[in-house]
Design an enzyme around this catalytic site. Structure first.
Site, PDB file in Angstrom:
ATOM      1  N   SER A 262       0.821  -1.210   0.000  1.00 30.57           N
ATOM      2  CA  SER A 262       0.000   0.000   0.000  1.00 30.57           C
ATOM      3  C   SER A 262       0.864   1.272   0.000  1.00 30.57           C
ATOM      4  O   SER A 262       1.741   1.400  -0.843  1.00 30.57           O
ATOM      5  CB  SER A 262      -0.952  -0.061   1.187  1.00 30.57           C
ATOM      6  OG  SER A 262      -2.088   0.685   0.910  1.00 30.57           O
ATOM      7  N   HIS A 403      -7.613  -5.732  -0.012  1.00 31.01           N
ATOM      8  CA  HIS A 403      -6.382  -4.977   0.209  1.00 31.01           C
ATOM      9  C   HIS A 403      -5.670  -5.515   1.463  1.00 31.01           C
ATOM     10  O   HIS A 403      -6.118  -5.285   2.582  1.00 31.01           O
ATOM     11  CB  HIS A 403      -6.809  -3.517   0.416  1.00 31.01           C
ATOM     12  CG  HIS A 403      -5.695  -2.539   0.463  1.00 31.01           C
ATOM     13  ND1 HIS A 403      -4.938  -2.228  -0.650  1.00 31.01           N
ATOM     14  CD2 HIS A 403      -5.207  -1.782   1.475  1.00 31.01           C
ATOM     15  CE1 HIS A 403      -4.048  -1.320  -0.312  1.00 31.01           C
ATOM     16  NE2 HIS A 403      -4.177  -1.033   0.967  1.00 31.01           N
TER      17      HIS A 403
HETATM   18  C1  GTR Z   1      -5.403   4.496   1.706  1.00 28.05           C
HETATM   19  C2  GTR Z   1      -4.803   5.294   0.588  1.00 28.05           C
HETATM   20  C3  GTR Z   1      -4.086   4.387  -0.334  1.00 28.05           C
HETATM   21  C4  GTR Z   1      -3.204   3.403   0.398  1.00 28.05           C
HETATM   22  C5  GTR Z   1      -3.753   2.944   1.724  1.00 28.05           C
HETATM   23  C6  GTR Z   1      -2.769   2.296   2.670  1.00 28.05           C
HETATM   24  O1  GTR Z   1      -6.196   5.213   2.551  1.00 28.05           O
HETATM   25  O2  GTR Z   1      -5.840   5.982  -0.048  1.00 28.05           O
HETATM   26  O3  GTR Z   1      -3.366   5.138  -1.277  1.00 28.05           O
HETATM   27  O4  GTR Z   1      -1.937   3.891   0.539  1.00 28.05           O
HETATM   28  O5  GTR Z   1      -4.334   3.963   2.424  1.00 28.05           O
HETATM   29  O6  GTR Z   1      -1.616   2.658   2.744  1.00 28.05           O
HETATM   30  O7  GTR Z   1      -3.210   1.423   3.408  1.00 28.05           O
END
Ligand code: GTR
Length: 424
Positions: A262, A403
């Site tokens: 991420s 995710h």
């Molecule tokens: C989210 C963000 C993403 C990603 C994520 C993370 O809120 O919008 O770009 O980086 O966080 O790091 O878990």
């Protein structure tokens, strides 16, 4: 009466327009028509046909552009002032691993900063290759090993991990073991090096803390528009970890695979782009500002990421808020900076916010540079089915699920890293 009516209509139209602008797009048919800059054509239109021209002209101009307009430049040099072995043992993981906890100390401008690298190294390997990756909630969350020191750095609250008052405690020990297949790494003869990213720069829009102030000029309070945001600061920290690895006789510094998930995947990519000592790079669900093409404006967009996280990129990157069409580059060119070193881009099916297709296309459109070096990248623009990895020098998979970082992801990374880096 008439005036109120006109006002009401005007209000409705504005609402409608802004809803359109602010609703993220998840519809493939609504992806704007975009022209992707050709990675092998220079800014002034010259075709790049050799590694030499790529290395001497195109790569440097892309690296400079991304430095000044996206991540920001590190405004000076700051070397490790001292290394401190906080703790060391050779009986971790049931005697299979050496554990080291090493603090790197920095001093400048009358200010100090330290961060701690946690290492688990396979004992049966003389000089171990390592995966290097930041963690989100402290080194003690990646393992249930009771000897891992709890960081006292600022942390975002997460009551589900027992994190309140922005402090880490014993309660969060081991809560992220599911994200790190440490035993599988050790079995494969690869170590793990991890650092709590908040020790390098707390993840908040505040430039008075973290590493930034150590390199301020007199009276400077925040980075200039072309100077480092937090992602560049975290990437800088990974390079300092690499400086240390080069001095540790238990580590094969020529086989360090930088990994991140991420926001930390974006960080791993930038670290790999800026520091060619990293032998391979893994981007797990890095999304917008990582592997995903910005010009697709699918899910998270440049405007959205800069609004939600104004401190991640440099000030200049905000010029492209809701203005992706004007970007003279895109994320495939960030990926291409890693060539010819092995690069793995991974997505998750339900992680639409990160735009899996955009991540895939990022890897695909970076591949011509790998080809220039005689390496195999992603050769078809057709996405592979879920859970069917393509593992060339450029690798890609999309797995089922959300995710996250899963044992499935690690299984793929370990297999691929062993093959790419010839790890026995
Ligand atoms: C989210 C963000 C993403 C990603 C994520 C993370 O809120 O919008 O770009 O980086 O966080 O790091 O878990």
């Amino acid at each position: 009466m008439k005036n109120t009516f006109v006002l009401l209509i005007a209000l409705m139209i504005t609402r409608l327009l802004s809803a359109q602008q602010f609703e993220p797009n998840y519809d493939e048919s609504k992806v704007p028509k975009y022209i992707l800059p050709d990675v092998l054509t220079t800014f002034n239109g010259k075709k790049v046909k050799s590694v030499k021209v790529w290395e001497n002209k195109r790569r440097p101009e892309l690296l400079d552009y991304l430095t000044e307009n996206m991540f920001g430049k590190v405004p000076g040099e700051l070397k490790i002032s001292s290394v401190e072995m906080l703790e060391q043992a050779d009986n971790a993981y049931g005697g299979k691993a050496i554990r080291k906890q090493v603090a790197l100390h920095f001093e400048s401008n009358g200010k100090k900063l330290s961060f701690t690298i946690l290492l688990f190294l396979p004992k049966n390997v003389e000089k171990a290759p390592v995966f290097l990756g930041y963690n989100f909630y402290g080194n003690h969350t990646v393992t249930s090993d009771v000897n891992v020191i709890i960081s006292d750095a600022w942390v975002d609250n997460n009551p589900s991990f027992g994190i309140i008052n922005n402090q880490l405690t014993e309660q969060s020990r081991g809560v992220r073991t599911n994200r790190w297949s440490i035993e599988k790494m050790l079995e494969a003869g690869i170590g793990l090096a991890t650092i709590y990213y908040g020790e390098v720069d707390p993840d908040k829009n505040d430039f008075s803390d973290g590493i930034h102030p150590l390199l301020y000029k007199k009276n400077q309070e925040k980075p200039e528009a072309d100077e480092w945001g937090s992602i560049a600061a975290w990437a800088w920290g990974l390079s300092r970890a690499m400086d240390y690895f080069e001095t540790d006789s238990n580590i094969d510094a020529k086989k360090v695979i930088v990994f991140g998930h991420s926001r930390l995947g974006k960080t791993a990519l930038w670290a790999g782009a800026t520091d060619r000592r990293f032998a391979a790079v893994i981007s797990n669900n890095s999304g917008c500002g990582g592997a995903a093409l910005s010009k697709r404006a699918f899910g998270e967009t440049v405007g959205r990421i800069n609004n939600a996280f104004p401190h991640w990129f440099c000030g200049n990157f905000k010029n492209y808020n809701n203005n992706e069409a004007m970007m003279p580059f895109d994320q495939h060119e960030l990926l291409a900076l890693i060539a010819p070193r092995p690069l793995y881009v991974a997505s998750a099916e339900d992680d639409k916010w990160a735009d899996p297709k955009g991540e895939f296309l990022g890897a695909y459109f970076a591949s011509p540079v790998y080809k220039l070096y005689g390496k195999k990248g992603i050769v078809s623009d057709e996405m592979p089915p879920v859970n069917q990895p393509i593992q060339n020098t450029v690798a890609y998979h999309i797995r089922t699920g959300v995710h996250d970082v899963t044992p499935y992801d690690w299984e793929q990374y370990i297999r691929w890293a062993k093959e790419q880096l010839k790890i026995e």
